[in-house]
Design a protein around this motif. Structure first.
Motif, PDB file in Angstrom:
ATOM      1  N   UNK A 566       0.851  -1.026  -0.018  1.00  0.00           N
ATOM      2  CA  UNK A 566      -0.088   0.154   0.030  1.00  0.00           C
ATOM      3  C   UNK A 566       0.676   1.094   0.114  1.00  0.00           C
ATOM      4  N   UNK A 567       0.580   2.118  -1.049  1.00  0.00           N
ATOM      5  CA  UNK A 567       1.450   3.363  -1.055  1.00  0.00           C
ATOM      6  C   UNK A 567       0.330   4.409  -0.477  1.00  0.00           C
ATOM      7  N   UNK A 568       0.571   5.027   0.712  1.00  0.00           N
ATOM      8  CA  UNK A 568      -0.313   6.009   1.356  1.00  0.00           C
ATOM      9  C   UNK A 568       0.315   7.200   0.764  1.00  0.00           C
ATOM     10  N   UNK A 569      -0.652   7.786  -0.001  1.00  0.00           N
ATOM     11  CA  UNK A 569      -0.375   9.152  -0.944  1.00  0.00           C
ATOM     12  C   UNK A 569      -1.514  10.199  -0.542  1.00  0.00           C
ATOM     13  N   UNK A 570      -1.095  11.343  -0.341  1.00  0.00           N
ATOM     14  CA  UNK A 570      -1.982  12.616  -0.653  1.00  0.00           C
ATOM     15  C   UNK A 570      -1.729  13.486  -1.745  1.00  0.00           C
ATOM     16  N   UNK A 594      -2.284   2.306  -4.677  1.00  0.00           N
ATOM     17  CA  UNK A 594      -2.304   3.625  -4.292  1.00  0.00           C
ATOM     18  C   UNK A 594      -3.496   3.624  -3.294  1.00  0.00           C
ATOM     19  N   UNK A 595      -3.139   4.143  -2.095  1.00  0.00           N
ATOM     20  CA  UNK A 595      -4.083   4.318  -1.004  1.00  0.00           C
ATOM     21  C   UNK A 595      -4.283   5.831  -0.746  1.00  0.00           C
ATOM     22  N   UNK A 596      -5.349   6.512  -0.842  1.00  0.00           N
ATOM     23  CA  UNK A 596      -5.384   7.949  -0.627  1.00  0.00           C
ATOM     24  C   UNK A 596      -6.719   8.475   0.005  1.00  0.00           C
ATOM     25  N   UNK A 616      -8.746   5.647   1.657  1.00  0.00           N
ATOM     26  CA  UNK A 616      -8.371   5.071   2.892  1.00  0.00           C
ATOM     27  C   UNK A 616      -9.787   4.675   3.617  1.00  0.00           C
ATOM     28  N   UNK A 617     -10.686   5.327   3.398  1.00  0.00           N
ATOM     29  CA  UNK A 617     -12.127   4.945   4.292  1.00  0.00           C
ATOM     30  C   UNK A 617     -12.743   3.651   3.720  1.00  0.00           C
ATOM     31  N   UNK A 618     -12.361   3.045   2.645  1.00  0.00           N
ATOM     32  CA  UNK A 618     -12.754   1.802   2.363  1.00  0.00           C
ATOM     33  C   UNK A 618     -11.683   0.666   2.070  1.00  0.00           C
ATOM     34  N   UNK A 619     -10.875   0.850   2.917  1.00  0.00           N
ATOM     35  CA  UNK A 619      -9.517  -0.191   2.550  1.00  0.00           C
ATOM     36  C   UNK A 619      -8.921  -0.319   4.151  1.00  0.00           C
ATOM     37  N   UNK A 620      -8.120  -1.099   4.259  1.00  0.00           N
ATOM     38  CA  UNK A 620      -7.328  -1.389   5.281  1.00  0.00           C
ATOM     39  C   UNK A 620      -6.102  -2.031   5.188  1.00  0.00           C
ATOM     40  N   UNK A 621      -4.988  -1.773   6.120  1.00  0.00           N
ATOM     41  CA  UNK A 621      -3.776  -2.454   5.570  1.00  0.00           C
ATOM     42  C   UNK A 621      -3.659  -4.059   5.710  1.00  0.00           C
ATOM     43  N   UNK A 622      -4.752  -4.456   6.255  1.00  0.00           N
ATOM     44  CA  UNK A 622      -4.833  -6.025   6.475  1.00  0.00           C
ATOM     45  C   UNK A 622      -4.551  -6.587   5.141  1.00  0.00           C
ATOM     46  N   UNK A 643      -8.308   7.228   9.553  1.00  0.00           N
ATOM     47  CA  UNK A 643      -8.279   5.934   8.995  1.00  0.00           C
ATOM     48  C   UNK A 643      -6.786   5.531   8.726  1.00  0.00           C
ATOM     49  N   UNK A 644      -6.358   6.421   8.218  1.00  0.00           N
ATOM     50  CA  UNK A 644      -4.673   6.456   7.849  1.00  0.00           C
ATOM     51  C   UNK A 644      -3.862   5.976   9.154  1.00  0.00           C
ATOM     52  N   UNK A 645      -4.050   6.703  10.202  1.00  0.00           N
ATOM     53  CA  UNK A 645      -3.260   6.249  11.371  1.00  0.00           C
ATOM     54  C   UNK A 645      -3.800   5.041  11.707  1.00  0.00           C
TER      55      UNK A 645
END
Ligand code: HDD
Length: 720
Positions: A566-570, A594-596, A616-622, A643-645
């Motif tokens: 997961x690439x957490x991007x803004x 890409x997770x944003x 990010x609101x419809x995904x999870x690092x799991x 959500x990102x935290x």
């Protein structure tokens, strides 16, 4: 391959299925009788607002078919996913088996494989803590061979007579049908606690093997000892193994629970997507061979399905390759209707007297009669053999074949005796010439009575994190058991296997001390119910077997192929950072996703439009194997997003590699990582990698650490 496209390869089964495929492109909609339909959306009515007319055969046909669409789900292994593929033999077992498909290196044998969980209903989660079924249908030139195995090499019970009891116990309880797809309840552990023979399997079922990362990352086993028969009629005992190319990996339990909420189809999706992307799952097919003369050389019975032959004792010989390269076109027609049977064997493979196997030989055809509804289930396209098929069986519900001629009996003279019987040298199946001379008894062999030694072997062969997972799994499961006596009985049984294990489980359950090693089957309820007369044998002290550990297993690789990061991007994300790791991952066959904070597109710092794969609101690092948080012109957008935290905190807890670009301290401080760092508890921060601008050093470190799969040393710092 494009979905619904015609098979473009030489797979004989896919060609065979083509006769039954239906393509609706450029076609009119019709009734089942082939009449073109002019209006499929409205019933025929007496006036626009009037009553519907019985005459409406179009509506009646559509609704009637719909009303009957469901068939009974499998009594066990109801939840499953399947794929087509092929098997290629290495051609090195000719001395042991005459089975043509295992010797002929020039033909790829088509296969259909179905993976499954055992206990859950058809719609249950993929991530249940459970055994996984691993059933392979080989469409050989000599008929169908089914290997109907699991991802664990032993089983809970030694005799098929107990199978209905085992399954009744593990399925949801009958009074309230709770819980779904879970063994963590009273009836399962009640049964197990009275069933010492299950202890070896319990070790496997409580290990991370029961929560695989992917169906593509599991071993497969035929479990029972079978026989290979060569051209001279000589028999060799054989156990079947499948070793995954991508290594053997699991998820952690907390992750499994969260995946079940986030994506209950996680394994099904993963298998489907991997095949669609051309990442074809692959296994090496291997055998352990034991000459018939050596049958009694082991200190356990080869016929006992609760025992393995340690690989260090009899190595696995690789004899072929199994590849899955095409998704089914239709789930129901193929994956649901496929019918496996351990009794489907071809010349060169035969059974042993394992009493679990012998019972299975009855059960599988029997179950298809109620599940698929007719003795003609072999005619369903996915079940149809690609070898010639002729016999005198006739009629029955839904018969497809039109048998020509007036004889359907043998012997006959009117059809010159055809179909005729095949001699052995013409490929006729001849059962192994085994001498049997015995009394009829309802008894278990005394040689099956060592219930604990291999359970102890399994536990002691695990690495420390793996042992801890077994302890935690048992604590979790038994804490859900309401009846305290069952918990105590289980701890007593565990104590027979390993004192440390029992002690740790007892601590978690608030049980002062493991009860003295009482014989559980003589412990009150069920005492007289078990006719097994033999005393469990004392524990043998085996040397650990690395092949039993997922982490130490020789089949486990450090490959990160097909893994997802997961690439957490803004908006305003650093394109330099983005491209550097993406490229490094792709070079190793892994993927960046890409997770944003929002769906759609984000803009890079050089104004490139980047597609967001997950909000990010419809995904999870799991749902990912590792996480990389990238700096952007707007870091605050990430810092303020709960959500990102949580995404990062979960990745930390689940021991995943996490990369941060430098300059994200504000965000890090808000996560568990910040707390641990501040409290000085976790100075070294294993698996937390900061990208300080030296792209190569960062990407090398990131991909190398990912190859370890999990950063287990972190786990001891996570309190639960
Ligand atoms: Fe079984 C299904 C594996 C013991 C009775 N079994 C089934 C499937 C797998 C296994 C993978 C699903 C096949 C598919 O995908 O359609 N079973 C095993 C293994 C066992 C085992 C590895 C022990 C070594 N099974 C077992 C026993 C019995 C059964 C002892 C009964 C006496 N199994 C069945 C069944 C099922 C089945 C009721 C349900 C659906 C089906 O057969 O087709 O007949």
């Amino acid at each position: 391959m494009e979905k619904n496209s015609k098979p473009d390869n030489d797979n004989a089964k896919l060609q065979d299925l083509e006769k039954n495929r239906e393509y609706s492109k450029d076609q009119f909609i019709t009734t089942d009788q082939g009449v073109k339909i002019n209006n499929d959306h409205n019933t025929l009515k007496a006036g626009e607002r009037g009553p519907s007319l019985l005459e409406d055969f179009i509506m009646r046909e559509k609704i009637t078919h719909f009303d009957h669409e469901r068939i009974p789900e499998r009594i066990v292994h109801a939840r499953g996913s399947g794929a087509h593929g092929y098997f290629e033999a290495f051609g090195n077992v000719g001395d042991y088996t005459k089975a043509n498909f295992l010797n002929d290196t020039t033909t790829k044998t088509p296969v259909f494989v179905r993976f499954s969980t055992v206990a859950g209903f058809r719609g249950s989660t993929d991530l249940a803590r459970d055994v996984r079924g691993f059933a392979i249908k080989f469409y050989t030139q000599e008929g169908i061979f089914d290997m109907v195995g699991n991802n664990m090499p032993v089983f809970f019970i030694q005799d098929a007579m107990k199978f209905p009891d085992l399954i009744h116990a593990v399925k949801p309880e009958p009074h309230n049908e709770i819980p779904q797809a879970a063994s963590a309840h009273d009836t399962f552990w009640d049964f197990i606690s009275l069933m010492p023979e299950s202890m070896h399997m319990i070790m496997w079922a409580m290990s991370d093997r029961a929560i695989p990362r992917s169906l593509r990352m599991m071993e497969g086993f035929g479990i029972h000892t079978f026989r290979f028969i060569n051209k001279e009629g000589k028999s060799t005992f054989v156990k079947f193994h499948l070793k995954p190319k991508l290594g053997i990996h699991g998820v952690v339990w907390d992750e499994a629970l969260k995946i079940s909420g986030n994506d209950p189809d996680f394994h099904r999706r993963d298998l489907h997507d991997a095949i669609e992307m051309g990442n074809f799952p692959e296994w090496e097919f291997g055998v352990q061979l034991v000459p018939e003369e050596d049958e009694h050389k082991f200190d356990f019975d080869l016929l006992d399905p609760t025992k393995i032959i340690p690989e260090e004792q009899v190595p696995v010989t690789k004899i072929g390759r199994l590849v899955l390269n095409r998704n089914p076109d239709n789930f129901f027609a193929e994956t649901e209707q496929v019918a496996f049977h351990p009794g489907h064997v071809v010349p060169g493979i035969d059974f042993t007297n394992d009493p679990l196997l012998q019972g299975r030989l009855f059960s599988y055809t029997d179950t298809q009669l109620s599940r698929l509804g007719s003795p003609n289930f072999h005619e369903i396209p996915i079940n149809r053999t690609i070898s010639p098929m002729h016999n005198n069986q006739r009629d029955g519900h839904m018969r497809q074949e039109i048998n020509v001629g007036k004889t359907h009996y043998s012997p006959n003279s009117l059809n010159n005796g055809y179909p005729e019987q095949a001699k052995e040298n013409e490929g006729g199946f001849v059962s192994h010439y085994e001498r049997v001379e015995a009394h009829k008894v309802r008894e278990r062999s005394e040689s099956f009575a060592d219930h604990f030694s291999q359970a102890a072997l399994f536990f002691k062969s695990q690495t420390e994190p793996e042992q801890n997972h077994i302890i935690k799994a048992l604590r979790f499961e038994l804490s859900k058991v309401e009846t305290v006596a069952i918990r105590e009985r289980m701890v007593g049984l565990l104590n027979e296997v390993d004192k440390k294990l029992a002690q740790k489980v007892a601590e978690g359950l608030g049980i002062e001390e493991p009860s003295k090693p009482e014989k559980p089957m003589n412990h009150g309820i069920g005492a007289d119910a078990d006719p097994d007369k033999h005393e469990p044998k004392p524990l043998k002290n085996y040397e650990p077997s690395p092949a039993l550990s997922m982490i130490k297993n020789p089949a486990t690789t450090d490959s990160i192929e097909t893994r997802q990061v997961a690439f957490i991007c803004a908006d305003g994300v650093s394109e330099k950072s983005f491209n550097a790791l993406k490229k490094a991952l792709e070079a190793k066959g892994a993927m960046a996703k890409v997770v944003a904070p929002h769906a759609g597109m984000i803009k890079g710092d050089a104004d490139t439009q980047i597609k967001v794969d997950f909000a990010s609101f419809s995904s999870s690092s799991v749902l990912f194997d590792a996480v990389y948080v990238l700096k952007s012109k707007n870091n605050a957008m990430l810092e303020e997003n709960d959500n990102i935290i949580e995404f990062i905190n979960d990745a930390y807890r689940h021991c995943k590699v996490i990369g941060f670009d430098e300059g994200l301290d504000g965000l890090i401080e808000k996560t568990t990582i910040g707390n641990k760092r501040e409290a000085g508890k976790d100075k070294s921060m294993p698996g937390i990698i900061i990208n300080n601008g030296t792209a190569k050093a960062f990407t090398d470190d990131f991909t190398t650490q990912m190859g370890k799969h999990r950063i287990w040393e972190r786990e001891s710092k996570i309190s639960e």
